[in-house]
Design an enzyme around this catalytic site. Sequence first.
Site, short mmCIF file in Angstrom:
data_model
loop_
_atom_site.label_atom_id
_atom_site.label_comp_id
_atom_site.label_asym_id
_atom_site.label_seq_id
_atom_site.Cartn_x
_atom_site.Cartn_y
_atom_site.Cartn_z
CG ASP A 42 -1.77 1.24 1.35
OD1 ASP A 42 -2.91 1.18 0.85
OD2 ASP A 42 -1.32 2.25 1.92
CE1 TYR A 68 0.74 7.74 2.65
CE2 TYR A 68 1.21 5.48 2.01
CZ TYR A 68 0.41 6.39 2.66
OH TYR A 68 -0.71 5.97 3.32
CD GLN A 100 -5.88 2.79 3.16
OE1 GLN A 100 -5.07 3.63 3.53
NE2 GLN A 100 -5.64 1.99 2.11
CE1 TYR A 152 -5.43 6.72 8.83
CE2 TYR A 152 -6.92 6.35 7.00
CZ TYR A 152 -6.41 7.18 7.98
OH TYR A 152 -6.89 8.46 8.12
CB SER A 183 -1.05 8.43 15.27
OG SER A 183 -1.11 8.97 16.59
#
Length: 287
Positions: free
Chosen positions: A43, A48, A171, A197, A202
């Site tokens: 993914d 990113y 997602q 996700y 986090s």
Amino acid sequence: MDHHSYVKDKMPLIGMGTWQIRKEETLHKVIDEGLKEGYRFIDTAQVYGNEAAIGRILEKVLPQHSLKREDIWITSKLGPANAGLKAARKSIEKSLKDLKVDYLDLMLIHWPGSSLKSENPKNKVLRQESWDVMCEMMNEGKLKAIGVSNFEICHLEELKKSSTVVPAVNQVEYHPHFHQDELVNYCRDNNIHFQAYSSLGSPTYREDLSKEMLIVELAQKYKVEIPVLLLGFAFCQGISVLPRTTKPEHVVSNFKVTKLAISPSDIDRLLALKVEHKTCWDPRVVV
């Protein structure tokens, strides 16, 4: 085969997340270890900044594991700054080129907003244009399936009214301290696969989750590490997970979730936690 069936039949329930991993050497190690361990799903996303690195790595490592392009699943996501007719197509073509593939298994709209402010009504227009482009590219065979990420029910309802193509996937952040049960049920009712996700929270919230008494108790009960238990919260409900790590040994340990079977009653106990602490960006402010 329609794109919902493609996702249901082809997409593994566990993938390797690559958020924040830009160092090519690190990516190479975790992808290589992941393929060795049995992962077949990577993914990534335009934001990113690692699609080109992943493309180079896969070109090298797939043959080393006797794998072909069609043996693995690749998801990427359209960056908010690339929303709209021209930018969406141009950026997705670049994603294909960077990843060195002829098609993507799944392309998601990463965020319901754009580079505009969250309250700007033009976000709706750009969102629709992006979706139309992705529908076209799916018809062209460049995208096998399309979906969304961080979409709330209001965003999904709006899309339903303007397009005959229902997203195959949504997602979303999902863990025992943030599980939007109404959104999960909506997706199930509308044949949208719900994908998690930040299953471990986090990086700044991970410690809080790992101290939750029930999570500690269940990890001990099932004889697994806390990260595996947290992944299992989603995985054992048929919700796919995308653990992200820079450490090859964690790539291996996270895969243990595929052997974990948390009982429905214990899942219900986790669902009864009503902390509702969101750790990532909040799409509820996007019109």
